[in-house]
Design a protein around this motif. Structure first.
Motif, PDB file in Angstrom:
ATOM      1  N   SER A 187       0.881  -1.317  -0.059  1.00 49.79           N
ATOM      2  CA  SER A 187      -0.189   0.052  -0.087  1.00 49.79           C
ATOM      3  C   SER A 187       0.900   1.307  -0.069  1.00 49.79           C
ATOM      4  N   GLU A 188       2.169   1.200   0.557  1.00 51.82           N
ATOM      5  CA  GLU A 188       2.881   2.406   0.924  1.00 51.82           C
ATOM      6  C   GLU A 188       4.032   2.470  -0.137  1.00 51.82           C
ATOM      7  N   ALA A 189       4.970   1.194   0.141  1.00 48.06           N
ATOM      8  CA  ALA A 189       6.331   1.578  -0.430  1.00 48.06           C
ATOM      9  C   ALA A 189       6.082   1.098  -1.884  1.00 48.06           C
ATOM     10  N   LEU A 190       5.092   0.546  -2.358  1.00 46.25           N
ATOM     11  CA  LEU A 190       5.041   0.374  -3.745  1.00 46.25           C
ATOM     12  C   LEU A 190       3.974   1.010  -4.501  1.00 46.25           C
ATOM     13  N   ILE A 191       3.468   2.019  -3.720  1.00 44.64           N
ATOM     14  CA  ILE A 191       2.384   3.019  -4.324  1.00 44.64           C
ATOM     15  C   ILE A 191       2.594   3.444  -5.743  1.00 44.64           C
ATOM     16  N   GLN A 192       3.997   3.887  -5.819  1.00 42.74           N
ATOM     17  CA  GLN A 192       4.253   4.369  -7.370  1.00 42.74           C
ATOM     18  C   GLN A 192       4.505   3.290  -8.289  1.00 42.74           C
ATOM     19  N   GLU A 193       4.305   2.021  -7.900  1.00 44.71           N
ATOM     20  CA  GLU A 193       4.565   0.990  -8.848  1.00 44.71           C
ATOM     21  C   GLU A 193       3.138   0.590  -9.571  1.00 44.71           C
ATOM     22  N   ASP A 194       3.114  -0.036 -10.876  1.00 43.72           N
ATOM     23  CA  ASP A 194       2.010  -0.641 -11.455  1.00 43.72           C
ATOM     24  C   ASP A 194       2.492  -2.046 -11.165  1.00 43.72           C
ATOM     25  N   ILE A 195       1.717  -2.740 -10.109  1.00 43.99           N
ATOM     26  CA  ILE A 195       1.896  -4.090  -9.701  1.00 43.99           C
ATOM     27  C   ILE A 195       1.072  -5.037 -10.740  1.00 43.99           C
ATOM     28  N   THR A 196       1.854  -5.709 -11.375  1.00 43.30           N
ATOM     29  CA  THR A 196       1.305  -6.728 -12.400  1.00 43.30           C
ATOM     30  C   THR A 196       0.870  -8.091 -12.078  1.00 43.30           C
ATOM     31  N   SER A 197       1.628  -8.397 -10.637  1.00 45.72           N
ATOM     32  CA  SER A 197       0.976  -9.884 -10.288  1.00 45.72           C
ATOM     33  C   SER A 197       1.560 -10.027  -8.957  1.00 45.72           C
ATOM     34  N   ILE A 198       0.755 -10.586  -8.104  1.00 47.92           N
ATOM     35  CA  ILE A 198       0.999 -11.231  -6.851  1.00 47.92           C
ATOM     36  C   ILE A 198       0.922 -12.763  -6.818  1.00 47.92           C
ATOM     37  N   SER A 246      -5.526  -9.053  -3.516  1.00 45.54           N
ATOM     38  CA  SER A 246      -5.843  -8.397  -4.810  1.00 45.54           C
ATOM     39  C   SER A 246      -6.443  -7.186  -4.681  1.00 45.54           C
ATOM     40  N   SER A 247      -7.318  -6.933  -3.488  1.00 47.06           N
ATOM     41  CA  SER A 247      -8.152  -5.597  -3.360  1.00 47.06           C
ATOM     42  C   SER A 247      -7.152  -4.466  -3.120  1.00 47.06           C
ATOM     43  N   LEU A 248      -5.996  -4.747  -2.464  1.00 48.19           N
ATOM     44  CA  LEU A 248      -4.942  -3.872  -2.100  1.00 48.19           C
ATOM     45  C   LEU A 248      -4.186  -3.278  -3.466  1.00 48.19           C
ATOM     46  N   MET A 249      -4.005  -4.346  -4.165  1.00 50.65           N
ATOM     47  CA  MET A 249      -3.283  -4.175  -5.428  1.00 50.65           C
ATOM     48  C   MET A 249      -4.059  -3.399  -6.363  1.00 50.65           C
ATOM     49  N   THR A 250      -5.346  -3.579  -6.230  1.00 50.92           N
ATOM     50  CA  THR A 250      -6.315  -2.623  -7.306  1.00 50.92           C
ATOM     51  C   THR A 250      -7.016  -1.498  -6.914  1.00 50.92           C
ATOM     52  N   VAL A 287       5.228 -14.002  -0.470  1.00 49.25           N
ATOM     53  CA  VAL A 287       4.533 -13.360  -1.368  1.00 49.25           C
ATOM     54  C   VAL A 287       5.445 -12.684  -2.375  1.00 49.25           C
ATOM     55  N   PHE A 288       5.124 -13.139  -3.493  1.00 52.47           N
ATOM     56  CA  PHE A 288       6.118 -12.865  -4.626  1.00 52.47           C
ATOM     57  C   PHE A 288       5.330 -11.829  -5.679  1.00 52.47           C
ATOM     58  N   VAL A 289       6.030 -10.538  -5.638  1.00 53.83           N
ATOM     59  CA  VAL A 289       5.128  -9.419  -6.113  1.00 53.83           C
ATOM     60  C   VAL A 289       6.020  -8.810  -7.367  1.00 53.83           C
ATOM     61  N   HIS A 290       5.538  -8.469  -8.469  1.00 50.86           N
ATOM     62  CA  HIS A 290       6.181  -8.048  -9.839  1.00 50.86           C
ATOM     63  C   HIS A 290       5.521  -6.684  -9.931  1.00 50.86           C
ATOM     64  N   GLY A 291       6.426  -5.806  -9.736  1.00 56.90           N
ATOM     65  CA  GLY A 291       6.028  -4.325 -10.279  1.00 56.90           C
ATOM     66  C   GLY A 291       6.866  -4.005 -11.457  1.00 56.90           C
ATOM     67  N   ASN A 292       6.035  -2.807 -12.261  1.00 61.69           N
ATOM     68  CA  ASN A 292       6.417  -2.610 -13.471  1.00 61.69           C
ATOM     69  C   ASN A 292       7.749  -1.979 -13.499  1.00 61.69           C
ATOM     70  N   CYS A 293       8.362  -1.160 -12.361  1.00 66.11           N
ATOM     71  CA  CYS A 293       9.570  -0.749 -12.097  1.00 66.11           C
ATOM     72  C   CYS A 293      10.477  -1.293 -11.577  1.00 66.11           C
ATOM     73  N   LEU A 336       0.962 -25.912 -14.374  1.00 67.91           N
ATOM     74  CA  LEU A 336       2.173 -25.476 -14.174  1.00 67.91           C
ATOM     75  C   LEU A 336       2.446 -23.758 -13.970  1.00 67.91           C
ATOM     76  N   LEU A 337       3.161 -23.610 -12.982  1.00 67.38           N
ATOM     77  CA  LEU A 337       3.602 -22.038 -12.884  1.00 67.38           C
ATOM     78  C   LEU A 337       4.618 -21.625 -13.651  1.00 67.38           C
ATOM     79  N   ASP A 338       4.201 -20.859 -14.857  1.00 73.74           N
ATOM     80  CA  ASP A 338       5.167 -20.406 -15.802  1.00 73.74           C
ATOM     81  C   ASP A 338       6.264 -19.407 -15.299  1.00 73.74           C
ATOM     82  N   LEU A 339       7.461 -19.264 -15.710  1.00 75.17           N
ATOM     83  CA  LEU A 339       8.298 -18.539 -15.119  1.00 75.17           C
ATOM     84  C   LEU A 339       8.232 -17.018 -15.671  1.00 75.17           C
ATOM     85  N   GLY A 340       7.907 -17.000 -16.878  1.00 75.91           N
ATOM     86  CA  GLY A 340       7.808 -15.867 -17.517  1.00 75.91           C
ATOM     87  C   GLY A 340       7.025 -14.663 -17.377  1.00 75.91           C
ATOM     88  N   LYS A 341       5.772 -15.082 -16.562  1.00 76.93           N
ATOM     89  CA  LYS A 341       4.904 -14.091 -16.113  1.00 76.93           C
ATOM     90  C   LYS A 341       4.844 -13.461 -14.767  1.00 76.93           C
TER      91      LYS A 341
END
Ligand SMILES: NC(=O)c1ccc[n+]([C@@H]2O[C@H](COP(=O)([O-])OP(=O)(O)OC[C@H]3O[C@@H](n4cnc5c(N)ncnc54)[C@H](OP(=O)(O)O)[C@@H]3O)[C@@H](O)[C@H]2O)c1
Length: 408
Positions: A138-149, A205-209, A280-286, A403-408
Motif C-alpha cells: 500500500s505504501e512503499a509500492l504506491i508508485q508501482e504498477d503491480i502486475t502480479s502477486i 488483490s483488493s489492495l493491489m487494485t 509473497v512474490f510481487v512483480h512491479g513494472n519498475c 504449471l507455474l510459468d516463469l515468464g509471467k
C-alpha cells in the motif's frame, strides 16, 4: 501511556499482550509515551496469568472507557468480531486485527467507518502472519504498477506438501502430522480446501487494485486431491507442488485471480519456500521482482504484525491511516480463458486417447518412484476451457495440475 484493549486472549491475543510488555523499549521509539494493555476481553478467566486482573467479559466496559484509543481484535470469526469492531470505530477507537475472515468479508466497510470517524482499521496480520507485506504494497509500492502477486499464503498446506515431497508421505499421514504438531486445526477444511489462502489473495488483490476482489468470485481448489504419485513426477521434473494464491494483470488490463495447487519449477524463488513458511512474490513494472518471506502464523510472529499496526495507530491518533480499498466490486477476467501448461496423469488404458486428444505438444514425463500403470505428460499451452474439454473426453484421469510459468 496509550491505553489499548485486546479482544480474545488466545494464541495471537496473548502474544500481543506479552510482546507489548517485552518490547516496550522498542515501542517507545515509535510511541514515546508507551503503550499499555488496560483490558483483555475473553470468554474465560485466566487465573494463572500475570494479566489475570485485566480480563473482562463485557465489551461495553471497554467501549465506555474514554482512555482506550486502540483495540486489537484477535478473537477471529465474523460475529461478534464485526459488531465489536464497528462499534469501536464508530467511537473513534482504531482497530487492528489478524482476522482475515472478517477483513475479506467486511474490509472496505470497516475502513470506511474508520475514515468517517477519524480513526483507523489496519489488518497487516491477516495475510502472511508476521510478514510485513500489506503496508509495503500500500505504501512503499504506491508508485508501482503491480502486475502480479503470487503467494504461498497457508503454512499448514505448505508443510503438508513439503512432507509429501521430501518424505514421501501420503496426504492423510502428512495432515495427521501437521495436526499433531499444532500446525493444522482439528477441522482442517479451511486450510486444505484452499479457503484460507483464497481469502488472503482476495485481500492482496483488493489492495493491489484499490477495489473489492470478492473471495467468492475466485476459483478455489485445495490440495486434498494431490497424491504421493504426483510428487514422484514433480521431483523428476525438478518441481515442487505448492498451493498458490495468484493474482495477475492481463494485457487487456483485466485481473485473473485463482487459488490452486501449482507445479513450481526449481528456478522460481517460491520453490524454496518450505515447511510452515509463507512468501509473497510481487512483480512491479519498475521495481521488477520482490519476495516477502517469513512465518505466516504462530503466536509471536502474528502478534508482531498486530503490534506494528497498534504502533501506527498510536502515532496517528486523531487521524485516519489511509488504506486504499473501495467497496466497488472488481469484475474478474473470465477464468476459463486463462492459459498455461498442465501436468496430466491418466490410466494406461486411456494413453492412446490422451495422445490423440493432446497431440504432439504433449511431452511424456516419468516418475522417480516405481511406475504405476499409467501415462503422464505435460501439455502445451492451453486455456482452462480447452483442458477441461480435453480431459472431459478421457477415462481414468488421475491428476491434472497447473504449471507455474516463469515468464509471467
Ligand atoms: N494462530 C495464528 O497463528 C494466526 C495467524 C494469523 C491469523 N490468525 C487469525 O487470528 C485470529 C485469532 O486466532 P487465534 O489462533 O489466536 O485464535 P484462538 O487461539 O482460538 O483465540 C481466540 C480467543 O478469542 C476468544 N473468544 C472467542 N469468541 C469470543 C467472544 N465472543 N468474546 C471474547 N472472547 C472470545 C477465545 O475464547 P475461547 O477459547 O474460550 O473460545 C480465544 O481465547 C483468527 O482470526 C485467526 O484466523 C491466527
Amino acid at each position: 501511556m496509550a491505553e489499548i484493549a485486546v479482544l480474545g486472549f488466545g494464541t495471537v491475543g496473548s502474544g500481543v499482550v506479552e510482546l507489548i510488555d517485552r518490547n516496550q523499549e522498542q515501542i517507545l521509539k515509535g510511541v514515546p509515551e508507551g503503550i499499555h494493555v488496560k483490558y483483555i476481553l475473553d470468554l474465560r478467566d485466566f487465573p494463572d496469568s500475570p494479566y489475570a486482573d485485566r480480563v473482562v467479559h463485557d465489551f461495553d466496559i471497554i467501549l465506555a472507557d474514554p482512555e482506550i484509543s486502540v483495540i486489537c481484535e484477535t478473537m477471529g470469526g465474523r460475529e461478534p468480531a464485526f459488531s465489536f469492531s464497528r462499534k469501536a470505530l464508530e467511537k473513534g477507537i482504531s482497530v487492528c486485527t489478524s482476522n482475515k475472515e472478517l477483513v475479506a468479508a467486511h474490509g472496505p466497510e470497516l475502513i470506511e467507518t474508520a475514515r468517517a470517524h477519524r480513526c483507523s482499521y489496519l489488518f497487516e496480520a491477516s495475510v502472511g502472519g508476521g510478514i510485513p507485506v500489506l503496508r509495503p504494497i500500500s505504501e512503499a509500492l504506491i508508485q508501482e504498477d503491480i502486475t502480479s502477486i503470487i503467494g504461498i499464503l497457508n503454512g499448514t498446506t505448505n508443510y503438508i506438501m513439503d512432507k509429501m515431497e521430501k518424505e514421501d508421505m501420503t496426504f492423510e499421514d502428512a495432515l495427521s502430522l501437521a495436526q499433531q504438531k499444532g500446525y493444522a486445526e482439528r477441522n482442517p477444511e479451511a486450510d486444505v480446501e484452499g479457503h484460507d489462502a483464497c481469502r488472503k489473495i482476495a485481500i492482496l488483490s483488493s489492495l493491489m487494485t484499490g477495489k473489492t476482489v470478492r473471495y467468492e468470485d475466485i476459483p478455489c481448489e485445495g490440495i486434498s486431491r494431490i497424491t504421493k504419485a504426483d510428487f514422484g513426477y514433480a521431483r523428476n521434473m525438478r518441481m515442487a507442488i505448492k498451493l498458490l494464491g495468484m493474482s495477475r494483470r492481463n494485457a487487456d488490463g483485466s485481473l485473473s485471480v485463482r487459488t490452486a495447487p501449482f507445479l513450481v519449477p526449481e528456478d522460481h524463488p517460491l520453490h524454496s519456500v518450505t515447511g510452515v513458511f509463507n512468501a509473497v512474490f510481487v512483480h512491479g513494472n519498475c521495481v521488477d521482482d520482490l519476495m516477502f518471506y517469513g512465518r505466516g502464523a504462530g503466536k509471536f510472529p502474528t502478534a508482531s504484525a498486530v503490534a506494528a499496526d497498534v504502533v501506527e495507530c498510536c502515532r496517528c491518533r486523531g487521524s485516519h491511516v489511509e488504506v486504499r480499498w473501495s467497496d466497488e466490486t472488481l469484475a474478474l477476467a473470465d477464468p476459463s480463458e486463462e492459459s498455461r501448461q498442465f501436468f496430466v496423469r491418466v490410466g494406461a488404458a486411456s494413453a492412446d486417447a490422451a495422445r490423440a486428444a493432446f497431440g504432439d505438444a504433449a511431452q511424456t514425463v516419468q516418475s522417480d518412484s516405481p511406475a504405476e500403470d499409467e501415462y503422464a505428460f505435460v501439455t502445451g499451452e492451453l486455456t482452462e476451457k480447452e483442458i477441461l474439454d480435453r480431459i472431459g473426453r478421457l477415462q481414468d484421469v488421475r491428476a491434472c495440475i497447473r504449471l507455474l510459468d516463469l515468464g509471467k
